[in-house]
Motif scaffolding. Structure first.
Motif, PDB file in Angstrom:
ATOM      1  N   LEU A 205      26.320  35.184  19.603  1.00 31.29           N
ATOM      2  CA  LEU A 205      25.947  36.310  20.474  1.00 31.29           C
ATOM      3  C   LEU A 205      26.521  36.190  21.892  1.00 31.29           C
ATOM      4  N   PRO A 206      26.393  35.010  22.536  1.00 28.09           N
ATOM      5  CA  PRO A 206      26.954  34.921  23.894  1.00 28.09           C
ATOM      6  C   PRO A 206      28.461  35.199  23.927  1.00 28.09           C
ATOM      7  N   TYR A 207      29.167  34.772  22.863  1.00 30.07           N
ATOM      8  CA  TYR A 207      30.614  34.976  22.848  1.00 30.07           C
ATOM      9  C   TYR A 207      30.968  36.422  22.540  1.00 30.07           C
ATOM     10  N   ALA A 208      30.114  37.081  21.782  1.00 25.98           N
ATOM     11  CA  ALA A 208      30.319  38.510  21.543  1.00 25.98           C
ATOM     12  C   ALA A 208      30.213  39.255  22.874  1.00 25.98           C
ATOM     13  N   ILE A 209      29.223  38.885  23.696  1.00 25.55           N
ATOM     14  CA  ILE A 209      29.048  39.549  24.989  1.00 25.55           C
ATOM     15  C   ILE A 209      30.257  39.270  25.889  1.00 25.55           C
ATOM     16  N   ILE A 210      30.723  38.010  25.873  1.00 23.56           N
ATOM     17  CA  ILE A 210      31.901  37.670  26.672  1.00 23.56           C
ATOM     18  C   ILE A 210      33.110  38.496  26.226  1.00 23.56           C
ATOM     19  N   SER A 211      33.285  38.634  24.904  1.00 21.33           N
ATOM     20  CA  SER A 211      34.421  39.405  24.405  1.00 21.33           C
ATOM     21  C   SER A 211      34.334  40.853  24.866  1.00 21.33           C
TER      22      SER A 211
END
Lengths: 348, 245
Positions: A205-211
């Motif tokens: 989830l955190p990396y989805a937000i970063i993307s």
């Protein structure tokens, strides 16, 4: 739910403390957008051109002047056709133009000879098109829609967004999981009651937000640096990116659950997703020109569909993509299932 | 505790094969509640594989076992809240602080709010890390890291604690301190399973199992295995290994 939130909380601390991630997330897109935006261009400019003028008239000199003052050609005078061939072989010039002795006398059917280095067909065709534009009086009334001035960066920069998000999404997701395997922390996690679903969701989830943040960052750069039009709505960009991230990050998770080391994961990401997303998605080569079986393969790449969406949204101002959207949703379901099954087997 | 049985761990012909290699062969173990069980044997004897099966993270090829009242084949997930695990490698997060690591593990086991806070404080005290709560784990000494790994595995008050070669690469004084903590835990009713290949540590256990090439060659108290001090443990094990080869 509790264990999902714990994983999420821990992952955010990792991101805050690891500077490498900040570098990848914020400077990488800027550098790549600039590099690719300038480098990828199929308009042949400043082409070294051998010129042989047998006519030597006012009319031929006018032609030479207009050729050399355009941004397309750098004129080198040559003294024979043989010299043109020789210099093309040596790579000093890319094409040769021969003006016949009767050039100024013939009104309509002046036959100019053009010799082009065809070893790069795309470049060759581009050069020919530019030369023809000096001679054939346009009888076809053409109007290009959406990208009126045919600026190639308008076409390629939206594609760069797709490729970059694919790379960033897959690489940082697989990094976050494989790193835990390498450091032995995954083994300890597997002795706790945390389920693999909340583990994986909490980690991606955190990396989805970063993307997602990156998509808007690159869009901003693209607008600022290359004046890329963004005709569709940003809300639609946000929603469609989210649809794209599900299958893409799932592939990242699958790769990392099957890899033992970060190097393997990086290499696998490169072969399985990065390279195909650049070569087969339509980013550089149109999918329509590929053989039928390869076109089927391209349909399984999330990038192929997201590329259509992004180009349509940027250049044509379309906001709704039912066909591509549903396909991405389907691919997301497919790849997420594979990710959950593979992680359930390997992680535990 | 669920089981009225006096054994906290019992295995029945527990076997694990990796391809042609038989890592653990027909293991029948019984470990009593509240004791320190020492798992001995050279590297590659099958100790770690056995522990991984008992923790429910590796399925046996055949046979089964009961750990804290649950079947390791049928209910591995239920075992996980009853056990704590300290692995060979230090496996807490180096870029998290002492407090954050404990906070993370407390929440993973569903311990939250004031209860979590109280337990974390207690664990920091047991580990002797008071005043180091905000230190990044990577900046701790070897002994401090090891004690932190131990209390992280204790935060949910498991019935059984598995320690896989916990004292590898630690100096003798730190090792002694660590074993004092382990003894204290056993006195409070925890069951501890410790693998080691150091014989001086073996004498500190309540009972021992000696493994070699996947087989359990001997099982008993140190006194039984040395016939009340007639031989050293080393002599006993050399004799057993020769008999097995």
């Amino acid at each position: 739910m509790n264990s999902f939130l714990s994983i999420l909380w821990k992952e955010i601390i990792h991101i805050k403390r690891e500077r490498r991630i900040a570098v990848i997330v914020f400077t990488f897109p800027l550098i790549m957008t600039i590099l690719y935006g300038y480098a990828i261009s199929f308009e042949p400019k400043n082409v070294p051109t051998g010129l042989l003028d047998f006519d030597n008239s006012t009319k031929s000199r006018e032609l030479i002047l207009s050729l050399s003052s355009s941004k397309y050609f750098i004129i080198h005078r040559v003294s024979s056709t043989d010299e043109i061939y020789r210099r093309i072989i040596q790579g000093e010039i890319k094409c040769g133009i021969v003006i016949p002795p009767d050039f100024s006398r013939k009104e309509k059917m002046a036959s100019i000879q053009v010799i082009i280095d065809g070893s790069d067909p795309n470049l060759g065709k581009g050069i020919l098109k530019n030369i023809q534009s000096f001679f054939i009086p346009s009888q076809v009334n053409t109007r290009f829609l959406f990208n009126q001035r045919m600026v190639s960066s308008n076409f390629y920069v939206p594609g760069i967004i797709v490729v970059l998000i694919t790379i960033i999404g897959v690489i940082i997701t697989s990094h976050s999981i494989v790193k835990e395997k390498e450091q032995g922390t995954f083994e300890l996690l597997s002795t706790t009651p945390v389920s693999s679903t909340s583990l994986i969701l909490g980690k991606i989830l955190p990396y989805a937000i970063i993307s997602l943040i990156d998509v808007f960052l690159i869009t901003g750069f693209a607008r600022l640096i290359f004046s890329i039009p963004v005709r569709g709505s940003l809300l639609s960009l946000f929603l469609n990116t989210s649809l794209f991230l599900l299958p893409t990050l799932s592939i990242g998770v699958t790769i990392s659950t099957l890899s033992k080391t970060e190097l393997t994961a990086l290499f696998a990401s490169f072969i399985i997703i990065t390279l195909p997303s650049i070569l087969l998605s339509g980013f550089v080569f149109p999918v329509e020109n590929m053989p039928g079986w390869l076109q089927i393969v391209t349909q399984f790449l999330p990038a192929t569909h997201f590329l259509k969406i992004v180009r349509g949204l940027f250049l044509k101002g379309i906001n709704f993509f039912p066909a591509e959207g549903f396909t991405l949703l389907g691919l997301g379901f497919l790849y997420a299932s594979i990710a959950i099954v593979s992680s359930g087997k390997r992680v535990k | 505790m669920q089981s009225s049985n006096e054994f906290i761990i019992e295995t029945f012909d527990l076997t694990k094969r990796f391809g042609d290699l038989v890592a653990v062969s027909n293991l029948n173990l019984r470990i009593k509640k509240g004791e320190i069980f020492g798992f001995l044997g050279p590297n590659g004897a099958g100790k770690t594989t056995t522990i991984r099966m008992l923790c429910g993270i590796l399925l046996p090829t055949s046979g089964t076992g009961i750990v804290a009242g649950y079947d390791i084949v049928k209910e591995p997930e239920k075992i996980k809240s009853k056990i704590g695990y300290v692995s060979q490698r230090f496996s807490l997060y180096q870029d998290l602080t002492v407090y954050e690591n404990l906070y993370f593990y407390a929440h993973l086991y569903g311990i939250t709010g004031g209860e979590a806070k109280k337990k974390i404080e207690k664990m920091i005290e047991i580990a002797g890390l008071k005043g180091r709560e905000k230190a990044l784990t990577m900046h701790l000494s070897g002994g401090q890291k090891q004690r932190l790994a131990l209390v992280s595995a204790l935060i949910h008050e498991p019935e059984i604690l598995f320690l896989d070669e916990p004292t590898v690469g630690v100096d003798p004084i730190t090792r002694k301190e660590f074993w004092d903590i382990l003894r204290g835990l056993a006195d409070r009713g925890y069951s501890l399973i410790v693998t080691t290949h150091l014989l001086d540590e073996a004498y500190k256990c309540d009972s021992l199992g000696f493994m070699h090439r996947g087989k359990l060659l001997a099982h008993g108290t140190p006194d039984q295995l040395t016939e009340n001090g007639k031989h050293t443990l080393e002599e006993t094990f050399v004799r057993l290994v020769k008999g097995n080869e």
